[in-house]
Design a protein around this motif. Structure first.
Motif, mmCIF file in Angstrom:
data_model
loop_
_atom_site.group_PDB
_atom_site.id
_atom_site.type_symbol
_atom_site.label_atom_id
_atom_site.label_comp_id
_atom_site.label_asym_id
_atom_site.label_seq_id
_atom_site.Cartn_x
_atom_site.Cartn_y
_atom_site.Cartn_z
ATOM 1 N N TRP A 66 8.494 12.695 1.489
ATOM 2 C CA TRP A 66 7.282 12.076 2.037
ATOM 3 C C TRP A 66 7.485 10.577 2.135
ATOM 4 N N LYS A 67 7.555 10.071 3.363
ATOM 5 C CA LYS A 67 7.899 8.669 3.551
ATOM 6 C C LYS A 67 7.375 8.170 4.889
ATOM 7 N N PRO A 68 7.158 6.853 5.012
ATOM 8 C CA PRO A 68 6.857 6.269 6.317
ATOM 9 C C PRO A 68 8.113 6.269 7.178
ATOM 10 N N SER A 69 7.944 6.038 8.463
ATOM 11 C CA SER A 69 9.066 6.154 9.395
ATOM 12 C C SER A 69 10.192 5.171 9.089
ATOM 13 N N TRP A 70 9.854 4.004 8.537
ATOM 14 C CA TRP A 70 10.899 3.008 8.311
ATOM 15 C C TRP A 70 11.805 3.349 7.136
ATOM 16 N N LEU A 71 11.457 4.402 6.402
ATOM 17 C CA LEU A 71 12.341 4.867 5.326
ATOM 18 C C LEU A 71 13.190 6.066 5.741
ATOM 19 N N GLN A 72 13.023 6.517 7.005
ATOM 20 C CA GLN A 72 13.884 7.592 7.484
ATOM 21 C C GLN A 72 15.337 7.147 7.410
ATOM 22 N N ASP A 73 16.218 8.111 7.204
ATOM 23 C CA ASP A 73 17.657 7.860 7.058
ATOM 24 C C ASP A 73 17.989 7.142 5.746
ATOM 25 N N THR A 74 17.036 7.149 4.809
ATOM 26 C CA THR A 74 17.317 6.675 3.449
ATOM 27 C C THR A 74 16.961 7.806 2.485
ATOM 28 N N ASN A 75 17.365 7.676 1.235
ATOM 29 C CA ASN A 75 16.996 8.678 0.232
ATOM 30 C C ASN A 75 15.727 8.279 -0.506
ATOM 31 N N LEU A 76 14.983 7.305 0.031
ATOM 32 C CA LEU A 76 13.778 6.815 -0.610
ATOM 33 C C LEU A 76 12.539 7.479 -0.022
ATOM 34 N N THR A 77 11.506 7.613 -0.853
ATOM 35 C CA THR A 77 10.216 8.103 -0.403
ATOM 36 C C THR A 77 9.142 7.080 -0.750
ATOM 37 N N ARG A 78 7.909 7.415 -0.403
ATOM 38 C CA ARG A 78 6.780 6.546 -0.730
ATOM 39 C C ARG A 78 6.655 6.320 -2.232
ATOM 40 N N PHE A 79 7.151 7.258 -3.016
ATOM 41 C CA PHE A 79 7.053 7.171 -4.469
ATOM 42 C C PHE A 79 8.120 6.258 -5.073
ATOM 43 N N VAL A 103 -8.869 18.738 -11.089
ATOM 44 C CA VAL A 103 -9.234 17.887 -12.217
ATOM 45 C C VAL A 103 -10.177 16.810 -11.695
ATOM 46 N N SER A 104 -11.278 16.600 -12.400
ATOM 47 C CA SER A 104 -12.328 15.719 -11.885
ATOM 48 C C SER A 104 -11.981 14.248 -11.932
ATOM 49 N N THR A 105 -11.092 13.853 -12.818
ATOM 50 C CA THR A 105 -10.675 12.455 -12.890
ATOM 51 C C THR A 105 -9.229 12.372 -12.414
ATOM 52 N N PRO A 106 -8.771 11.237 -11.895
ATOM 53 C CA PRO A 106 -7.433 11.171 -11.310
ATOM 54 C C PRO A 106 -6.331 11.590 -12.276
ATOM 55 N N ALA A 107 -5.551 12.567 -11.866
ATOM 56 C CA ALA A 107 -4.391 13.034 -12.623
ATOM 57 C C ALA A 107 -3.316 13.400 -11.618
ATOM 58 N N SER A 108 -2.083 13.071 -11.938
ATOM 59 C CA SER A 108 -0.988 13.300 -11.008
ATOM 60 C C SER A 108 -0.541 14.751 -11.023
ATOM 61 N N CYS A 109 -0.262 15.292 -9.837
ATOM 62 C CA CYS A 109 0.272 16.652 -9.733
ATOM 63 C C CYS A 109 1.532 16.671 -8.882
ATOM 64 N N VAL A 110 2.442 15.736 -9.161
ATOM 65 C CA VAL A 110 3.760 15.734 -8.541
ATOM 66 C C VAL A 110 4.795 15.524 -9.635
ATOM 67 N N LEU A 111 6.057 15.787 -9.318
ATOM 68 C CA LEU A 111 7.114 15.567 -10.288
ATOM 69 C C LEU A 111 7.110 14.112 -10.747
ATOM 70 N N GLY A 112 7.145 13.913 -12.051
ATOM 71 C CA GLY A 112 7.061 12.582 -12.635
ATOM 72 C C GLY A 112 5.707 12.304 -13.239
ATOM 73 N N GLY A 113 4.698 13.120 -12.863
ATOM 74 C CA GLY A 113 3.362 12.905 -13.399
ATOM 75 C C GLY A 113 2.896 11.493 -13.111
ATOM 76 N N GLY A 114 2.224 10.896 -14.092
ATOM 77 C CA GLY A 114 1.721 9.542 -13.920
ATOM 78 C C GLY A 114 2.818 8.534 -13.642
ATOM 79 N N THR A 115 4.043 8.778 -14.124
ATOM 80 C CA THR A 115 5.119 7.814 -13.907
ATOM 81 C C THR A 115 5.525 7.730 -12.441
ATOM 82 N N ALA A 116 5.118 8.711 -11.630
ATOM 83 C CA ALA A 116 5.449 8.698 -10.204
ATOM 84 C C ALA A 116 4.424 7.963 -9.365
ATOM 85 N N ILE A 117 3.199 7.786 -9.891
ATOM 86 C CA ILE A 117 2.136 7.268 -9.028
ATOM 87 C C ILE A 117 1.419 6.052 -9.598
#
Length: 514
Positions: A66-79, A103-117
């Motif tokens: 998941w990334k904006p177009s300017w990160l295409q062709d890189t191994n980087l994502t928005r995270f 979950v009613s309050t913000p909680a991360s549901c991606v790999l890395g949990g809170g450390t990702a977001i």
């Protein structure tokens, strides 16, 4: 661009090697600030470790796309790019699936949990974070020194994320530091580097300190998970939600899972008979939900599960384990003070997704330097005060500074978080969360802890959910290792506390299994 919710080839097991078709010595539920370090340390033993994450890959290192177009062709994502952090917390992009929808309050549901977001701030715990937050004696500071040292050895930190050693758009920080350290003040603040002086949080200020590495978001995914993934006895399973722990009496046998996204598993994952352990590291809210569905918690909450769609899968009432899951839930109350009229550096960070400045993009992609290597809008400095109340209790207030421009005026926004030492607690998850939601965003820092309170022993402390060995009361081989076992809010952003707790828990669990 939304993520392709498929497991990357690196992590996909063949059908014959599926986690469903084998047993595991350790099943860890939740790939966040505690779950990832714990999985790495336990896998060092040579025993089989399965780390289950309900979400999809965030960082490009682990197959995120998941990334904006300017990160295409890189191994980087928005995270991976620090400056894109703020988009996760706005409505400027499609953020579906990043924050847990149940979950009613913000909680991360991606790999890395809170450390990702989150903002990536990393502060070592102070001795008082262990000694004055109702932690059991075995978790006091003298027993946490080696765990802290291990965490620090794996997670380098920086207060200057840009790889050219320069700071960008930080004149708001310089103005604040200049004002607060002015020697003409009767009580001027002392400027320190917080992680060089973890023993003091009284009338000191520091530049914000991060776990960013090489101009990218770092943290457990860039360190602990890398070393764990090199071991044949370790497996990471993404896109898979754990519904409940399967148990017979006081013994966990495995977990029931279902697919969150394509590539997720559906069925039962089994523990190695007699010696296996399930460890819940899904965070204060999701760990509590799993315990409830596993017939562990307050009786009134278990009745709610019994009368829900989960009811047919609920254990018979005679096998319920009544412990006060959720009763100690805690967060740092937070209020904001904004001061306008400053001449501050400006940056159109809202354009970074679709129309970022070309020169800044090139500087970042080629050298990992410039404004894109930093949190935008600018964050810092951070400063602390110890305040002794009329009840003779010492409380710690953490102030975090944000700078930006609103309606053409420079704004310094100060967030005051009442951290260690406050006494209020939630009397139950539902009531506490409803109250928090009603007052957001002004009265929560989203630094939740304590939902599975740790006691010295379950027999002596009826309000404990886990003992000092991290075992769930009433269970022989079910553990909790996440923010829920931290009994009170720490003096600073708690990420370092959760990682250090995982280091301590890993040592304890491995000693049990020797």
């Amino acid at each position: 661009m939304k993520p392709q919710l498929l497991l990357p080839a690196l992590l996909t097991a063949s059908a014959s090697a599926s986690p469903l078709n084998q047993t595991w010595d350790y099943i860890i539920v939740g790939g966040g600030a505690s779950g990832i370090p714990l999985a790495d340390r336990l896998s060092e033993s040579g025993k089989s470790v399965l780390l289950i994450e309900r979400g999809f890959a965030s960082s490009g290192r682990w197959g995120g796309t998941w990334k904006p177009s300017w990160l295409q062709d890189t191994n980087l994502t928005r995270f991976d790019v620090p400056a894109l952090y703020q988009f996760i917390w706005t409505n400027l992009t499609d953020n579906s699936g990043i924050i847990c929808p149940d979950v009613s309050t913000p909680a991360s549901c991606v790999l890395g949990g809170g450390t990702a977001i989150n903002a990536g701030q990393f502060y070592l715990p102070t001795p008082m974070d262990w000694d004055l937050t109702d932690m059991p004696p075995a978790w006091h500071s003298q027993h946490m020194r080696s765990a802290t040292a291990r965490a620090l050895s794996r997670l380098p930190w920086t207060d200057t994320p840009s790889m050219d050693g320069e700071s960008y758009l930080t004149n708001g920080s310089r103005i604040t530091i200049s004002l607060l350290t002015n020697s003409s003040l009767p009580h001027a603040y002392k400027l320190i580097r917080a992680n060089d002086h973890p023993e003091t949080r009284d009338h000191v200020l520091s530049l914000a300190e991060y776990f960013f590495q090489s101009g990218e978001r770092g943290g457990p995914m860039a360190t602990y998970l890398v070393s764990a993934s090199k071991r044949r006895n370790f497996h990471l399973q993404l896109n898979t939600t754990v519904a409940r722990v399967l148990r017979t009496g006081d013994h966990a046998n495995g977990v029931q899972v279902g697919p969150t996204y394509p590539g997720g598993l559906n069925g039962t994952i089994k523990l190695t008979p007699k010696m296996g352990r399930v460890i819940l590291s899904a965070g204060v809210f999701n760990t509590a939900k799993i315990l409830f569905r596993s017939a562990i918690g307050p009786r009134e909450q278990l009745h709610i599960v019994q009368n829900s769609t989960d009811g047919p899968l609920m254990l018979d009432e005679k096998h319920w384990i009544e412990r006060p899951v959720g009763r100690n839930l805690d967060d740092a109350p937070s209020v904001y003070l904004a001061v306008s009229g400053f001449a501050l550096d400006t940056y159109d960070w809202e354009s970074l997704w679709d129309k970022p400045p070309a020169a800044d993009v090139q500087r970042y992609l080629h050298n990992r330097s410039g404004p894109l290597a930093e949190i935008q809008p600018s964050l810092g400095p951070v400063f602390w005060d110890e305040i002794r109340g009329e009840d003779s209790r010492t409380r710690v207030v953490q102030w975090t500074t944000n700078s930006g421009v609103l309606n053409g005026q420079g704004i310094l926004a100060f967030a005051a978080n009442l951290n260690r030492g406050h006494t209020s607690r939630g009397t139950g998850l539902e009531d506490y969360l409803r109250a928090a939601i009603a007052t957001q965003p002004l009265l929560t820092s989203n630094h939740w802890v304590g939902s599975t309170r740790m006691g010295a022993s379950c027999e002596e402390e009826g309000d404990a959910v886990v003992d000092a060995g991290t075992r769930v009361c009433g269970m022989a081989n079910l553990h909790v290792v996440d923010a829920g076992i931290v009994n009170g809010v720490s003096t600073a952003n708690p990420q370092g506390v959760f990682i250090t707790a995982a280091e301590r828990a890993a040592a304890i669990i491995l000693e049990m299994d020797e």
